[in-house]
Design an enzyme around this catalytic site. Structure first.
Site, short mmCIF file in Angstrom:
data_model
loop_
_atom_site.label_atom_id
_atom_site.label_comp_id
_atom_site.label_asym_id
_atom_site.label_seq_id
_atom_site.Cartn_x
_atom_site.Cartn_y
_atom_site.Cartn_z
N LYS A 62 14.64 58.92 47.07
CA LYS A 62 14.62 57.62 47.76
C LYS A 62 13.17 57.16 47.92
CE LYS A 62 18.55 58.21 50.95
NZ LYS A 62 18.89 58.40 52.36
N LYS A 65 26.36 54.48 58.22
CA LYS A 65 26.00 55.18 59.46
C LYS A 65 24.66 54.65 59.98
CE LYS A 65 25.05 59.76 61.31
NZ LYS A 65 25.11 61.20 61.14
N HIS A 118 44.06 67.49 28.91
CA HIS A 118 43.79 66.91 27.59
C HIS A 118 42.31 66.59 27.42
CE1 HIS A 118 48.04 66.70 26.58
NE2 HIS A 118 48.19 66.52 27.89
N GLU A 156 26.71 68.42 49.01
CA GLU A 156 25.68 67.90 49.92
C GLU A 156 25.58 68.83 51.14
OE1 GLU A 156 25.67 63.89 52.14
OE2 GLU A 156 24.53 63.40 50.35
N GLY A 171 27.76 61.89 57.74
CA GLY A 171 28.31 60.89 56.81
C GLY A 171 29.51 61.40 56.03
N ARG A 172 29.41 62.60 55.51
CA ARG A 172 30.49 63.13 54.66
C ARG A 172 31.67 63.64 55.48
NH1 ARG A 172 25.70 65.62 54.29
NH2 ARG A 172 25.47 67.79 54.96
N GLU A 200 21.14 50.75 49.02
CA GLU A 200 22.22 50.21 48.18
C GLU A 200 23.16 49.32 49.00
OE1 GLU A 200 21.27 53.35 48.42
OE2 GLU A 200 21.51 54.44 46.52
#
Ligand code: F6P
Length: 543
Positions: free
Chosen positions: A510, A196, A370, A339, A253-254, A202
């Site tokens: 950050k 965005k 399991h 978030e 963003g999400r 990253e």
């Protein structure tokens, strides 16, 4: 809008919890009310929801609906759909719903549809693999610029172009990108740089590395092999990208898989299926916007979350999709919910006196059975579970004989039986008397007396769960399912009076990383002036 804890309904819910909520018994509730399943299930577009295995009764629901009304949930919902800047700390509207609205039906429609048409037509040219020569697509992005497409692709595996392979690189850890690149040829690869902001550390590190790899492999045409999905079109151009699909600051963003961040999805499933994904989400939008709250699926789920988090004090919720294709759904929901609603102050910045987002976690069934289901059944914490069952499979396997297809379908019934059995076992449990009457299992110690063994084999039961039932996992039903979750998160956030659309909590780390980075260099300042732990660890890392 009054905050939930300042309403009459909140006090009434607290009293209701003390008088009957705390001791509510699911087994008894089903015995006393033969119509419980019918009255506590809801039909939403593409998704049927059974709420009846939850610790609620008609009175709980009535009070929760009163709470919604006192908190102005409907007015808040309208404000979102209309494009009011409800993300007040960033002064932004929240309009992911406009991305899936038919032409002319929502704000910014002309821009949205122009970009969508351009993106889908580009996707179709790449999908013509004989002409494009593209065999691999690498999405480089993180958080909301990764988790949506990464979740949708396996879910819609049966619809994915057989000649294209998709790779997702998100982590700044170079092990992520090297694992993807080692199988690729520059001439057959399309990189999608999804961000965005086009500044995320990253993503930029991985994008730079991908560009360097591409050139080192003899790749010449960066403009043809790199495309971007971003709101920061200038930064993408400065990177050397000519094909950019934009979106807007009013898409969080999400909440962005419906925008150009969904490009890998469009590349994988094609324009028509992408439009079906949007259409499914839009159907759920209309349901959320128009259905009375009493039968409004996302609203009811959000209200239930408030009941569990704030009155029962349950601190997490487990998601168990009984569909291997939904294996990335829990990770996607972690960002969506945690978030959005992991906040400790209200919209005015005042501290909250009550809990907000639960932890959200899970694995596909039956795998989770399991691993951690032991804790769900017999652990000391009560963790509501959300089962997602899909009635009919959509196996991607081609050319199977009739015999094998039949066998696979029987296997699917086995999967469904497992999902049902888990929700039943959580609810019914097993009393010590029932455990005593059981045949002694062959694995049980012979030296253990029957009573002690029965205590180990007792299940408290009364553990709540919700079951979401889809007919088939298709673009349309998946779109509806994701939108259901988005609006559910909106509902609990609206009641809690928080801003569900900012994410300041990711900033501090950050900034500190930027400070620590030069200290780690051989010539850097090391841990001087820092806390003892960080300084000690820097010392070891530099040694
Ligand atoms: O982790 C914080 C965050 O801003 C998320 O909200 C977002 O989805 C992610 O980083 C990626 O941001 P961008 O798309 O700008 O690279």
């Amino acid at each position: 809008m009054p905050r939930c804890d300042r309403t009459d309904a909140w006090l009434a819910l607290a009293r209701h919890f003390e008088s009957s909520g705390r001791t509510f018994n699911l087994r008894e509730a089903f015995v006393h009310d033969a119509g419980r399943f019918e009255s506590l299930s809801v039909e939403a577009p593409e998704v049927f929801i059974d709420l009846s295995k939850n610790l609620i009764d008609a009175q709980t629901l009535r009070l929760l609906l009163e709470l919604a009304s006192e908190c102005g949930l409907e007015a808040q919902r309208e404000a979102m759909f209309e494009g009011v800047a409800i993300n007040t700390t960033e002064d932004r509207a929240v309009l992911h719903t406009a991305l899936r609205a038919p032409r002319g039906m929502a704000p910014f429609s002309a821009d949205v549809h122009r970009t969508l048409d351009a993106m889908l037509s580009f996707a179709e040219t790449v999908r013509d693999t004989a002409a494009s020569g593209i065999r691999h697509v690498v999405n480089i992005g993180i958080g909301g610029s990764d988790l949506g497409p990464q979740m949708v692709l396996p879910a819609l595996d049966a619809f994915v172009h057989p000649g294209l392979q998709f790779h997702f690189v998100s982590n700044v850890d170079g092990h992520d990108i090297t694992a993807a690149l080692r199988r690729l040829k520059a001439s057959e690869t399309l990189f999608v740089i999804a961000s965005k902001t086009f500044t995320t550390q990253e993503t930029m590190a991985n994008a730079n590395l991908a560009r360097a790899w591409f050139t080192a492999q003899g790749g010449t045409d960066i403009a043809r092999h790199f495309v971007a999905a971003t709101t920061n079109v200038d930064a993408a151009a400065a990177f050397g990208i000519r094909t950019t699909f934009g979106f807007w600051d009013w898409v969080g963003g999400r909440y962005s898989l419906w925008s150009s961040i969904g490009l890998p999805i469009a590349l994988a499933i094609g324009a028509d299926h992408f439009r079906a994904l949007l259409a499914g989400a839009h159907r759920m939008d209309r349901h959320f916007a128009e259905e009375p709250l009493v039968s409004n699926a996302p609203a009811l789920l959000g209200l239930l979350d408030v009941w569990y988090r704030n009155f029962h004090g349950f601190s997490s919720r487990s998601v168990a999709p009984y569909h291997q294709g939904l294996r990335r759904l829990p990770a996607y929901l972690q960002q969506l919910e945690m978030e959005s609603n992991g906040k400790r102050v209200d919209r005015n910045g005042d501290a909250l006196s009550f809990a907000t987002s639960p932890g959200v976690w899970g694995e596909p069934g039956t795998n989770g059975q399991h691993a951690y289901f032991q804790m769900l059944h017999q652990g000391t914490d009560v963790i509501p579970v959300e089962f997602i069952l899909v009635k009919r499979p959509t196996f991607a396997a081609r050319g199977l004989s009739a015999g094998l297809t039949e066998q696979l379908e029987r296997q699917h019934t086995l999967l469904l039986a497992n999902g049902l059995a888990q929700s039943q076992a959580l609810m019914l449990g097993k009393s010590s008397g029932e455990a005593l009457r059981d045949r002694r299992p062959p694995t049980a110690s012979n030296t253990l007396d029957a009573d002690t063994l029965a205590r180990h084999r007792t299940f408290p039961g009364n553990r709540p769960s919700t079951t979401l039932l889809l007919d088939r996992l298709t673009p349309t039903s998946l779109g509806a399912l994701i939108a259901l979750y988005e609006h559910r998160v909106f509902t609990s956030g609206a009641l809690w009076g928080i801003n569900s659309f900012d994410q300041w909590g990711v900033e501090l780390g950050k900034a500190m990383c930027n400070d620590l980075l030069p200290r780690l260099a051989p010539t850097g300042a090391g841990g001087a002036g820092l806390d003892g732990s960080t300084a000690g660890l820097i010392g070891r890392l530099r040694a």
